[in-house]
Write a protein that holds these residues in place. Structure first.
Motif, PDB file in Angstrom:
ATOM      1  N   ARG A   1       0.830  -1.206   0.000  1.00 35.96           N
ATOM      2  CA  ARG A   1       0.000   0.000   0.000  1.00 35.96           C
ATOM      3  C   ARG A   1       0.863   1.255   0.000  1.00 35.96           C
ATOM      4  NH1 ARG A   1      -0.590   2.923   4.052  1.00 35.96           N
ATOM      5  NH2 ARG A   1      -0.429   1.308   5.661  1.00 35.96           N
ATOM      6  N   THR A   2       1.880   1.277   0.854  1.00 38.27           N
ATOM      7  CA  THR A   2       2.772   2.435   0.937  1.00 38.27           C
ATOM      8  C   THR A   2       3.459   2.700  -0.396  1.00 38.27           C
ATOM      9  OG1 THR A   2       3.163   2.082   3.301  1.00 38.27           O
ATOM     10  CG2 THR A   2       4.819   3.341   2.094  1.00 38.27           C
ATOM     11  N   THR A   3       3.910   1.649  -1.043  1.00 39.25           N
ATOM     12  CA  THR A   3       4.568   1.793  -2.343  1.00 39.25           C
ATOM     13  C   THR A   3       3.629   2.436  -3.352  1.00 39.25           C
ATOM     14  OG1 THR A   3       5.938  -0.154  -1.903  1.00 39.25           O
ATOM     15  CG2 THR A   3       5.712   0.533  -4.197  1.00 39.25           C
ATOM     16  N   MET A   4       2.390   1.975  -3.384  1.00 35.16           N
ATOM     17  CA  MET A   4       1.407   2.548  -4.302  1.00 35.16           C
ATOM     18  C   MET A   4       1.121   4.010  -3.963  1.00 35.16           C
ATOM     19  SD  MET A   4      -2.493   1.259  -5.083  1.00 35.16           S
ATOM     20  CE  MET A   4      -2.018  -0.061  -6.202  1.00 35.16           C
ATOM     21  N   GLN A   5       0.988   4.321  -2.680  1.00 28.96           N
ATOM     22  CA  GLN A   5       0.682   5.694  -2.269  1.00 28.96           C
ATOM     23  C   GLN A   5       1.821   6.650  -2.607  1.00 28.96           C
ATOM     24  OE1 GLN A   5      -0.149   4.369   1.715  1.00 28.96           O
ATOM     25  NE2 GLN A   5      -2.287   5.034   1.586  1.00 28.96           N
ATOM     26  N   PHE A   6       3.058   6.243  -2.369  1.00 27.69           N
ATOM     27  CA  PHE A   6       4.179   7.116  -2.710  1.00 27.69           C
ATOM     28  C   PHE A   6       4.284   7.305  -4.222  1.00 27.69           C
ATOM     29  CE2 PHE A   6       5.520   7.099   1.613  1.00 27.69           C
ATOM     30  CZ  PHE A   6       6.408   8.161   1.738  1.00 27.69           C
ATOM     31  N   GLN A   7       3.945   6.283  -4.975  1.00 28.13           N
ATOM     32  CA  GLN A   7       3.986   6.399  -6.430  1.00 28.13           C
ATOM     33  C   GLN A   7       2.953   7.404  -6.934  1.00 28.13           C
ATOM     34  OE1 GLN A   7       6.295   5.026  -8.087  1.00 28.13           O
ATOM     35  NE2 GLN A   7       5.711   4.903 -10.234  1.00 28.13           N
ATOM     36  N   LYS A   8       1.841   7.530  -6.221  1.00 25.87           N
ATOM     37  CA  LYS A   8       0.744   8.389  -6.670  1.00 25.87           C
ATOM     38  C   LYS A   8       0.765   9.796  -6.080  1.00 25.87           C
ATOM     39  CE  LYS A   8      -2.845   4.910  -7.573  1.00 25.87           C
ATOM     40  NZ  LYS A   8      -4.218   4.480  -7.201  1.00 25.87           N
ATOM     41  N   PHE A   9       1.235   9.913  -4.843  1.00 30.96           N
ATOM     42  CA  PHE A   9       1.006  11.159  -4.109  1.00 30.96           C
ATOM     43  C   PHE A   9       2.275  11.870  -3.648  1.00 30.96           C
ATOM     44  CE2 PHE A   9      -2.536   8.181  -2.684  1.00 30.96           C
ATOM     45  CZ  PHE A   9      -3.380   8.544  -3.722  1.00 30.96           C
ATOM     46  N   ALA A  10       3.450  11.320  -3.910  1.00 33.03           N
ATOM     47  CA  ALA A  10       4.690  11.905  -3.394  1.00 33.03           C
ATOM     48  C   ALA A  10       5.668  12.193  -4.524  1.00 33.03           C
ATOM     49  CB  ALA A  10       5.334  10.963  -2.377  1.00 33.03           C
ATOM     50  N   ARG A  11       6.573  13.095  -4.255  1.00 39.01           N
ATOM     51  CA  ARG A  11       7.718  13.315  -5.139  1.00 39.01           C
ATOM     52  C   ARG A  11       8.924  13.687  -4.282  1.00 39.01           C
ATOM     53  NH1 ARG A  11       8.973  18.715  -6.484  1.00 39.01           N
ATOM     54  NH2 ARG A  11       7.413  20.258  -5.837  1.00 39.01           N
TER      55      ARG A  11
ATOM     56  N   ARG B   1       1.827  17.230  -5.269  1.00 36.55           N
ATOM     57  CA  ARG B   1       2.270  16.080  -4.479  1.00 36.55           C
ATOM     58  C   ARG B   1       3.020  16.503  -3.219  1.00 36.55           C
ATOM     59  NH1 ARG B   1       3.684  10.926  -8.250  1.00 36.55           N
ATOM     60  NH2 ARG B   1       1.900  11.117  -9.656  1.00 36.55           N
ATOM     61  N   VAL B   2       3.050  15.600  -2.252  1.00 29.60           N
ATOM     62  CA  VAL B   2       3.793  15.832  -1.015  1.00 29.60           C
ATOM     63  C   VAL B   2       5.285  15.705  -1.329  1.00 29.60           C
ATOM     64  CG1 VAL B   2       4.163  15.076   1.358  1.00 29.60           C
ATOM     65  CG2 VAL B   2       1.884  14.869   0.315  1.00 29.60           C
ATOM     66  N   VAL B   3       6.052  16.739  -0.988  1.00 28.60           N
ATOM     67  CA  VAL B   3       7.469  16.786  -1.354  1.00 28.60           C
ATOM     68  C   VAL B   3       8.328  16.255  -0.206  1.00 28.60           C
ATOM     69  CG1 VAL B   3       9.379  18.255  -2.097  1.00 28.60           C
ATOM     70  CG2 VAL B   3       7.032  18.770  -2.833  1.00 28.60           C
ATOM     71  N   PHE B   4       9.300  15.407  -0.564  1.00 30.03           N
ATOM     72  CA  PHE B   4      10.261  14.873   0.400  1.00 30.03           C
ATOM     73  C   PHE B   4      11.655  15.344  -0.004  1.00 30.03           C
ATOM     74  CE2 PHE B   4       6.592  12.219   0.845  1.00 30.03           C
ATOM     75  CZ  PHE B   4       6.531  11.951   2.210  1.00 30.03           C
ATOM     76  N   PRO B   5      12.136  16.386   0.657  1.00 28.95           N
ATOM     77  CA  PRO B   5      13.451  16.931   0.299  1.00 28.95           C
ATOM     78  C   PRO B   5      14.595  16.092   0.859  1.00 28.95           C
ATOM     79  CG  PRO B   5      12.498  18.186   2.107  1.00 28.95           C
ATOM     80  CD  PRO B   5      11.455  17.178   1.695  1.00 28.95           C
ATOM     81  N   GLY B   6      15.740  16.210   0.205  1.00 30.52           N
ATOM     82  CA  GLY B   6      16.951  15.587   0.714  1.00 30.52           C
ATOM     83  C   GLY B   6      17.266  14.212   0.166  1.00 30.52           C
TER      84      GLY B   6
ATOM     85  N   VAL C   1       0.981  11.172   3.229  1.00 29.97           N
ATOM     86  CA  VAL C   1       0.888  10.298   2.057  1.00 29.97           C
ATOM     87  C   VAL C   1       0.120   9.025   2.379  1.00 29.97           C
ATOM     88  CG1 VAL C   1       2.215   8.876   0.441  1.00 29.97           C
ATOM     89  CG2 VAL C   1       2.975  11.192   0.977  1.00 29.97           C
ATOM     90  N   THR C   2       0.483   8.360   3.475  1.00 30.41           N
ATOM     91  CA  THR C   2      -0.055   7.024   3.741  1.00 30.41           C
ATOM     92  C   THR C   2      -1.475   7.036   4.297  1.00 30.41           C
ATOM     93  OG1 THR C   2       1.018   6.999   5.922  1.00 30.41           O
ATOM     94  CG2 THR C   2       2.230   6.040   4.076  1.00 30.41           C
ATOM     95  N   ARG C   3      -2.001   8.195   4.640  1.00 29.06           N
ATOM     96  CA  ARG C   3      -3.389   8.272   5.087  1.00 29.06           C
ATOM     97  C   ARG C   3      -4.351   8.619   3.955  1.00 29.06           C
ATOM     98  NH1 ARG C   3      -2.592  11.116  11.102  1.00 29.06           N
ATOM     99  NH2 ARG C   3      -1.636   9.259  12.067  1.00 29.06           N
ATOM    100  N   ARG C   4      -3.838   8.722   2.755  1.00 26.54           N
ATOM    101  CA  ARG C   4      -4.688   8.941   1.587  1.00 26.54           C
ATOM    102  C   ARG C   4      -5.180   7.597   1.053  1.00 26.54           C
ATOM    103  NH1 ARG C   4      -3.441  14.201  -0.972  1.00 26.54           N
ATOM    104  NH2 ARG C   4      -1.929  15.269   0.382  1.00 26.54           N
ATOM    105  N   ALA C   5      -6.336   7.607   0.413  1.00 28.89           N
ATOM    106  CA  ALA C   5      -6.889   6.375  -0.157  1.00 28.89           C
ATOM    107  C   ALA C   5      -5.973   5.873  -1.268  1.00 28.89           C
ATOM    108  CB  ALA C   5      -8.289   6.629  -0.700  1.00 28.89           C
TER     109      ALA C   5
END
Length: 277
Positions: A87-97, A132-137, A117-121
């Motif tokens: 689930r986490t893998t799918m969510q990061f693929q859809k909602f994160a960068r 998308r939710v940004v993850f710096p670094g 990210v992980t609380r989204r459907a």
């Protein structure tokens, strides 16, 4: 080919010139390239976490055995998270960068963004890049989960609630070959749309496997043997893709043999494709 024929049939006869065919060919090629780019966007080396899900049981040649009791001071094992990691893998693929060119967040801020990210459907539509939710670094999920493993683990979800998912109860119903053929068709359709497909693999009432994997690509047919082969991210084995197969002759799925599974027939149930699935 049928689709191309329909396109040709709607083109007026006076426009069927060489130039028209070249334009049509360019259009079809562009569509196919765009579709391929979407479908092949997932990379198991960068778009999955760096750590593995541990099995509850100890396995010997694919057969489960009770584990020895954990010794004092021995780290607690990270178990029952195969559903969570898919689930986490799918969510990061859809909602994160990821933005590797800016400083990384502290633990508290990083935890908040992971939960965002992980609380989204998981079945929701992918967000545009600028939303998308940004993850710096860090350049990707694999790198971030390696550098900040404990923060990632603590904020992607618990394992035990997945035992009570409503969709799990499908395994209690005996399904005929039509159900498996429909699942196979849904798998191919999802991949053709450039989507990921999370499957719950089980051999219930036998207990040789109860596991979640993420199917991300159909392998090109190498021989006309009636077997469709798919590349799979398996949370127990994040280092390399595993293989799920479909037999058009038997109308059945099979999963590859490994230390934690004897190999062979499995029932596949799609999960996280829609609400309550």
């Amino acid at each position: 080919m049928k689709t191309i024929r329909r396109v040709l049939n709607v083109i007026p006869s006076n426009s069927r010139t060489a130039a028209g065919f070249w334009q049509l060919g360019a259009f079809v090629a562009l569509v196919l390239l765009r579709s391929s780019a979407v479908a092949s966007d997932f990379c198991i080396d960068s778009d999955t976490v760096s750590f593995a899900n541990s099995t509850v049981f100890e396995y010997r040649q694919g057969h489960p055995h009770l584990r020895r009791q954990r010794e004092k001071g021995e780290p607690k094992r990270y178990t029952r998270r195969c559903f969570v990691l898919c689930r986490t893998t799918m969510q990061f693929q859809k909602f994160a960068r990821f933005d590797p060119h800016t400083p990384a967040l502290d633990d508290k801020a990083l935890a908040a963004r992971i939960r965002n990210v992980t609380r989204r459907a998981a079945w929701g539509k992918p967000l545009p890049l600028d939303q998308r939710v940004v993850f710096p670094g860090y350049p990707n999920l694999r790198a971030m989960s390696k550098a900040r493993r404990e923060v990632v683990r603590a904020n992607i979800g618990l394992g035990w609630p997945t035992y009570f998912r409503p969709g799990n109860f499908r395994m209690l119903i005996v399904h005929d070959s039509n159900y498996h053929k429909e699942t196979h068709a849904n798998l191919d359709a999802a991949l053709a749309r450039g989507e990921l497909f999370v499957g719950f693999l089980t051999t219930y009432p036998r207990l040789s496997i109860n596991h979640a994997v993420l199917v991300y690509k159909r392998k090109p047919a190498s021989q006309n043997d009636g077997i469709d082969r798919y590349l799979v991210y398996d949370p127990n084995h994040p280092e390399l893709p595993r293989e799920l197969t479909w037999s058009s002759h038997d109308h059945a799925f099979a999963y590859q043999k490994d230390w934690d599974f004897i190999g062979g027939f499995v029932c596949v149930y799609q999960i996280y494709g829609k609400w309550l699935q």
